[in-house]
Design an enzyme around this catalytic site. Structure first.
Site, PDB file in Angstrom:
ATOM      1  N   GLU A   1     -12.712  -2.446  12.099  1.00 39.81           N
ATOM      2  CA  GLU A   1     -12.627  -1.764  10.892  1.00 39.81           C
ATOM      3  C   GLU A   1     -13.921  -2.270  10.071  1.00 39.81           C
ATOM      4  OE1 GLU A   1      -9.001  -2.208   8.667  1.00 39.81           O
ATOM      5  OE2 GLU A   1      -9.851  -1.114   6.705  1.00 39.81           O
TER       6      GLU A   1
ATOM      7  N   GLU B   1       0.622  -1.267  -0.112  1.00 43.90           N
ATOM      8  CA  GLU B   1       0.022  -0.167   0.092  1.00 43.90           C
ATOM      9  C   GLU B   1       0.879   0.979   0.039  1.00 43.90           C
ATOM     10  OE1 GLU B   1      -2.614  -0.588   3.308  1.00 43.90           O
ATOM     11  OE2 GLU B   1      -3.967  -1.632   1.750  1.00 43.90           O
TER      12      GLU B   1
ATOM     13  N   ASP C   1      -8.486  -9.164   3.970  1.00 42.76           N
ATOM     14  CA  ASP C   1      -8.035  -8.023   4.886  1.00 42.76           C
ATOM     15  C   ASP C   1      -9.176  -7.647   6.084  1.00 42.76           C
ATOM     16  OD1 ASP C   1      -7.180  -5.449   5.928  1.00 42.76           O
ATOM     17  OD2 ASP C   1      -7.742  -4.235   4.368  1.00 42.76           O
TER      18      ASP C   1
END
Ligand code: GCU
Length: 728
Positions: A396, A291, A368
């Site tokens: 998240e 990333e 993820d």
């Protein structure tokens, strides 16, 4: 004492120490524990004594005298470790030796309670065990407990930034007040350490994996030192995330190439400097070439080259490198590309090539931290490299701090999953705890959900996830139910009228959230950026975002069918698993319903085990998710008056929001898929409350973006007044 406050805003966590209501029980505790004696005094022993005194005075209402003495028969509770004479007197040296550095025994002998460890840390964990027994109203008159943690390093990963924003944090600002350190020291730091130690957590990474290099400058190391000094007294070692380009950024070198001798020397000197300031520093956590973060591949080097260079610098000081396998940098536009395969493709070639003090840190699932994923295929595949699991405690993808989702059952699915790498029983827990793969140090990580909110975690029940992580890191075989039971009793009350129904609510909450967000193997259909509500309608666009950030890439809905084909006929991700796991997922008749659309692309009229078509099943399951949340509301509402009004209301309020947002999810996903397949939502089910166009137009205002390279995240906190569209 810092945790004693009058109103119950949740600050005291599970260390609430509410007075034991049963008088007889209180009396028996008072009789058993009338004083403390300890033979050796260390900062950790002082913490243990202080905690036992605090807990006892609150639970039982009596003060405990503590004496340092060489008389091994003195004191009702004796704390002893190492060479203390109480240990030789009990002749338990051999038994103790099996329990390692952090293990402990609690034994009643001749009416005395001995808490024994090989180290003072063992004694501290033993003291917390004894306190837990009293908090949960258990008998303590005749104890014979032996405990040894499964993993050596039980670590929280804070994704905290310099400016006190927290990436994917939903509990306020970072608790680290960098601007005030090293001079001003918040009392929260010690309470944080106590909470961790009480669960067995013994390590913490203070800063975000998208790391700012500044944390290893002399100025910041002085701030880190203050925290390390506080944590040391609770057996907690400090680690830092590093930026791989630090030699360039901080050292002014032209390169950060791990094979360059000047770079190697820079790290060696930097590490020596760190250990001078923090002698028990734990080591580094590294996100490299992922990333946008820099890494060894920028110089044509491998993950092993990068990790080993740091490992060599840390080795003389007994430090370790936790090198993350969360990578997916290759060209995602190739039609055969599957993000799920990337970690394996990048890391398997280096199996056996990592230095001894490197552990590869692997997220539980290959995508993820999705609500439900199969295990990452690297578990059980890398047999010559120590691996550690990375879980995400912060929610998240599981409803932030708005939704009540108890995560232990989810983590157990990973830890208990058999990889078959060494025959039956090669569970993820056993391939990472040193049982199956030879390794000098074993570890397990959880991305922290701690923030500066009064209740630490944003939602009172999110505290249970912090607690559960620590307990499972200590013993992955513990049942989710036992952990929930302990946590509820310690946090609220031992009253069964409360514990029984609320425990069931907790145990059902994970599955419920999967049902109303992403059931049957659906994954990553979240709205871009915030990862809270649905974004199922976000389409792949030429020149748009990377395909593997877009929901359509994952659900692959067409007029004919739905799901991602990762079987041998599709991307063949399944072949990264050992047999028979590979066949289990590949074979449609074996693949469990809850993983179906992760591995298979199926027609909408595919006949499910339930007898329904795939489409109808999806509609039913989403609706069941809503019904579950409605049931949770009722269960909670019945607790009014049993728990204090402050926490009761806070949870009640959040459950209302949870229902509203579950409706948002159900309506969004069903209306969108129905617009693709042209099929109606079965008429016997509740009708949607929203219109698809409105939901598609709606933009949730919370700017938690993914991470540009090396940048600080500007994390706006979600406004509890505006977490999603209002039901009409
Ligand atoms: C997720 C998350 C990022 C985080 C990344 C990581 O993609 O959304 O915010 O940086 O995981 O684990 O490194």
């Amino acid at each position: 004492m810092p945790l004693v406050m009058s109103a119950n805003d949740g600050y005291r966590l599970w260390l609430d120490y509410a007075k034991v209501t049963d008088e007889a029980l209180r009396g028996s505790y008072a009789k058993q524990i009338s004083s403390i004696a300890y033979q050796s005094e260390t900062p950790v022993i002082r913490s243990a004594v202080k905690e036992l005194q605090l807990a006892f005075s609150m639970l039982v209402g009596e003060e405990l005298a503590a004496t340092r003495t060489n008389n091994e028969r003195a004191g009702a509770v004796a704390l002893a470790f190492g060479r203390d004479r109480a240990i030789s007197h009990l002749r338990v040296n051999r038994e103790l030796a099996d329990l390692g550095a952090d293990g402990y025994m609690i034994r009643t002998a001749a009416d005395k309670t001995y808490i024994l460890g090989n180290t003072d840390k063992g004694v501290l964990y033993g003291v917390f065990h004894l306190i837990r027994l009293m908090q949960t109203n258990s008998a303590i008159a005749s104890l014979d407990v032996k405990e040894r943690p499964a993993f050596n390093v039980r670590i929280l990963n804070h994704w905290d930034n310099l400016n006190r924003s927290v990436e994917r944090g939903y509990a306020g600002a970072s608790i680290w007040e960098w601007e005030n350190l090293p001079n001003e020291v918040s009392s929260r730091y010690e309470d944080y350490a106590r909470a961790n130690a009480s669960t067995g957590v013994n390590a913490t990474v203070l800063n975000n994996v998208n790391a700012n290099a500044v944390f290893i400058t002399p100025e910041y190391l002085q701030k880190v030192k203050v925290l390390a000094d506080i944590f040391r007294a609770y057996g907690i070692r400090v680690y830092l995330s590093i930026n791989f380009s630090s030699p360039r950024i901080l050292g002014g070198l032209e390169t950060s190439d791990p094979l360059d001798p000047a770079v190697q020397k820079w790290w060696k000197d930097k590490v020596a400097e760190i250990y001078k300031i923090i002698p028990d520093f734990g080591g580094f956590l590294v996100k490299a070439n992922s990333e946008g973060q820099p890494g060894p591949q920028d110089y044509g080097r491998s993950h092993a080259d990068g990790a080993n260079m740091l490992a060599a610098a840390l080795k003389p000081h007994n430090g370790i490198v936790m090198w993350r396998a969360f990578v997916y940098t290759v060209d995602a536009s190739d039609p055969g590309y599957d993000r799920a395969k990337q970690a394996y493709l990048e890391f398997m070639p280096f199996d056996g090539m990592f230095a001894e003090n490197v552990i590869v840190q692997v997220k539980n699932g290959p995508i993820d931290f999705q609500p439900r994923e199969p295990i990452t295929s690297l578990f059980g595949a890398m047999k010559k490299t120590p691996l550690m699991v990375e879980f995400q405690i912060t929610q998240e993808y599981l409803g932030h701090s708005i939704q009540l989702v108890y995560l232990a059952p989810m983590w157990k699915e990973t830890l208990d999953r058999d990889t078959y790498c060494n025959g039956r029983g090669s569970t993820v827990a056993r391939v990472t705890d040193g049982t199956i793969i030879p390794q000098s140090v074993s570890a397990i990580a959880g991305v922290s959900n701690v923030g500066a909110d009064a209740n630490w975690n944003g939602h009172i029940f999110a505290q249970a996830n912090w607690y559960a992580f620590g307990r499972l890191a200590w013993n992955p075989e513990l049942a989710s139910e036992q952990i929930a039971d302990e946590w509820l009793r310690m946090t609220f009350t031992n009253d069964q009228k409360f514990v029984k129904p609320v425990k069931q609510l907790m145990l059902d909450s994970y599955e419920a959230s999967v049902k109303y967000m992403q059931p049957l193997g659906l994954h990553h259909i979240f709205a871009e950026g915030h990862h809270y509500g649905p974004g199922v309608w976000e389409r792949l666009r030429p020149g748009g975002m990377r395909p593997d950030w877009v929901p359509e890439y994952y659900h692959r809905a067409t007029q004919q069918g739905l799901g991602f084909d990762r079987t041998a006929k599709g991307t063949d991700y399944v072949s990264q698993y050992h047999s028979p796991l590979r066949e289990f997922y590949n074979d449609l008749s074996a693949c469990p319903d809850n993983m179906l659309l992760f591995f298979h692309h199926l027609p909408w009229d595919y006949k499910m085990r339930s007898g329904r078509t795939l489409w109808n099943e999806i509609c039913y399951v989403y609706t069941e998710g809503l019904d579950d949340v409605r049931r949770f509301q009722k269960i909670w509402d019945m607790q009014e008056g049993i728990v204090d009004a402050e926490r009761f209301k806070a949870v009640q309020y959040k459950l209302r929001e949870q229902l509203r947002d579950a409706i948002w999810w159900r309506d969004g996903v069903l209306l969108y898929f129905s617009s693709i397949n042209g099929l109606p939502i079965p008429y016997e089910l509740e009708r949607p409350m929203n219109k698809l166009e409105d939901l598609m137009r709606y933009r949730l205002k919370m700017g938690i973006s993914s991470s540009p390279p090396g940048a600080e995240q500007q994390t706006q906190q979600i406004s509890p007044m505006n977490p999603g569209p209002q039901p009409r």
